[in-house]
Design a protein around this motif. Sequence first.
Motif, PDB file in Angstrom:
ATOM      1  N   VAL A   1      31.271  45.960  53.859  1.00  0.00           N
ATOM      2  CA  VAL A   1      32.004  45.545  52.661  1.00  0.00           C
ATOM      3  C   VAL A   1      31.145  45.743  51.417  1.00  0.00           C
ATOM      4  N   ILE A   2      31.777  46.191  50.323  1.00  0.00           N
ATOM      5  CA  ILE A   2      31.110  46.261  49.026  1.00  0.00           C
ATOM      6  C   ILE A   2      31.763  45.256  48.086  1.00  0.00           C
ATOM      7  N   LYS A   3      30.945  44.478  47.390  1.00  0.00           N
ATOM      8  CA  LYS A   3      31.453  43.585  46.351  1.00  0.00           C
ATOM      9  C   LYS A   3      31.621  44.395  45.069  1.00  0.00           C
ATOM     10  N   ILE A   4      32.767  44.260  44.417  1.00  0.00           N
ATOM     11  CA  ILE A   4      33.095  45.104  43.268  1.00  0.00           C
ATOM     12  C   ILE A   4      33.264  44.295  41.987  1.00  0.00           C
ATOM     13  N   ASP A   5      32.637  43.117  41.933  1.00  0.00           N
ATOM     14  CA  ASP A   5      32.721  42.290  40.733  1.00  0.00           C
ATOM     15  C   ASP A   5      32.200  43.061  39.520  1.00  0.00           C
TER      16      ASP A   5
ATOM     17  N   VAL B   1      43.247  52.406  36.464  1.00  0.00           N
ATOM     18  CA  VAL B   1      41.787  52.410  36.407  1.00  0.00           C
ATOM     19  C   VAL B   1      41.338  51.333  35.428  1.00  0.00           C
ATOM     20  N   GLY B   2      40.455  50.473  35.881  1.00  0.00           N
ATOM     21  CA  GLY B   2      39.943  49.432  35.008  1.00  0.00           C
ATOM     22  C   GLY B   2      38.862  48.630  35.707  1.00  0.00           C
ATOM     23  N   VAL B   3      38.216  47.750  34.983  1.00  0.00           N
ATOM     24  CA  VAL B   3      37.156  46.904  35.532  1.00  0.00           C
ATOM     25  C   VAL B   3      37.785  45.758  36.334  1.00  0.00           C
ATOM     26  N   VAL B   4      37.282  45.537  37.533  1.00  0.00           N
ATOM     27  CA  VAL B   4      37.749  44.450  38.397  1.00  0.00           C
ATOM     28  C   VAL B   4      36.881  43.222  38.144  1.00  0.00           C
ATOM     29  N   GLU B   5      37.493  42.101  37.862  1.00  0.00           N
ATOM     30  CA  GLU B   5      36.728  40.879  37.592  1.00  0.00           C
ATOM     31  C   GLU B   5      35.949  40.435  38.826  1.00  0.00           C
ATOM     32  N   ALA B   6      36.606  40.421  39.959  1.00  0.00           N
ATOM     33  CA  ALA B   6      35.952  39.997  41.205  1.00  0.00           C
ATOM     34  C   ALA B   6      36.737  40.558  42.386  1.00  0.00           C
ATOM     35  N   GLY B   7      36.005  40.851  43.450  1.00  0.00           N
ATOM     36  CA  GLY B   7      36.678  41.355  44.637  1.00  0.00           C
ATOM     37  C   GLY B   7      35.721  42.059  45.575  1.00  0.00           C
TER      38      GLY B   7
END
Length: 227
Positions: free
Chosen positions: A150-154, A134-140
Motif C-alpha cells: 500500500v502507498i499512502k497518498i496524503d 486530476v487533483g491533490v488528495v487530502e488523505a488516502g
Amino acid sequence: MALELLVDDHPLLSLAAFVATFPAPLEQCPSPPELLAALAEDPGVDARAAVELGWSEGPPDDTLRKAVRDLLRQGGFRPSGRSKPASEFLLKAARGHTLGSINLAVDLCNVASLHAGVPISVVDLERVAAPLRVGVVEAGEYVFNASGQVIKIDGLLCLQDGAGPCANPVKDSQRSKTHAGTRRTLCVVWGATALGARVQAAADWYAALHARCGASVEKAVCSTPNG
C-alpha cells in the motif's frame, strides 16, 4: 468523442494526456527490439537507442529532478525514499541493470519516463470509470502491486475516477494497471511548469513511440472543473 479530464487548479502542474488504442490485446503486441534497447540504457551515460527513436531533449539532470519533486511537495506530500517520483525509480533500476520488459504499454511508458525524466502513469481505460479528475488528495491510500503493498497518498497529485484515486506520479494503483488483455490506455505525463517545453516534448515523443509500435493516439481534453 475525446476523453475528458477535469484538472484542478495547481500552480506547478503542467499536465499532458492522451488515449492510446493498440491493434490487439497487449499479449499479442510484443515490444520491438529498438524499444527494449532504449529501456536498457542509462540516459546519463548512453542514450543512443533513445536518440534513434527520436528523443532530442537530452538526459534528465538535478534541476529537472528538483522541479518534479517540488511539484509533488506542493500539496504536502514528501517525495523521498520509497515515495520518490517514478522517474527516479526507473533511473535507479536502469543504472542497476534491473529494468526489464513488462508489456508494450508499460515499456513505452518506462522508456519515455526514463529518458525525459518526468513521471508518467498508464492505466487500462476498461478498469476505470468516469468522471476522471486530476487533483491533490487530502488523505488516502491504495494497493499498488499484486502482493498487496500500500502507498499512502496524503497530499499527492492523483488521477481519480468514480471509485477514487487510481494513479499518481509515484505508483499507479493495482486496480487500474494494464494486463495481457488491455487494448486501450490512458497515458498521463506529470510535468512541472518549471520544465517549460520539455513536458510537451516528452508527451509528443511518448505519443510518437506509440504510433511507431502500431497504436493509434488521441489527445485527451483537459479542462477545469468550473470551466
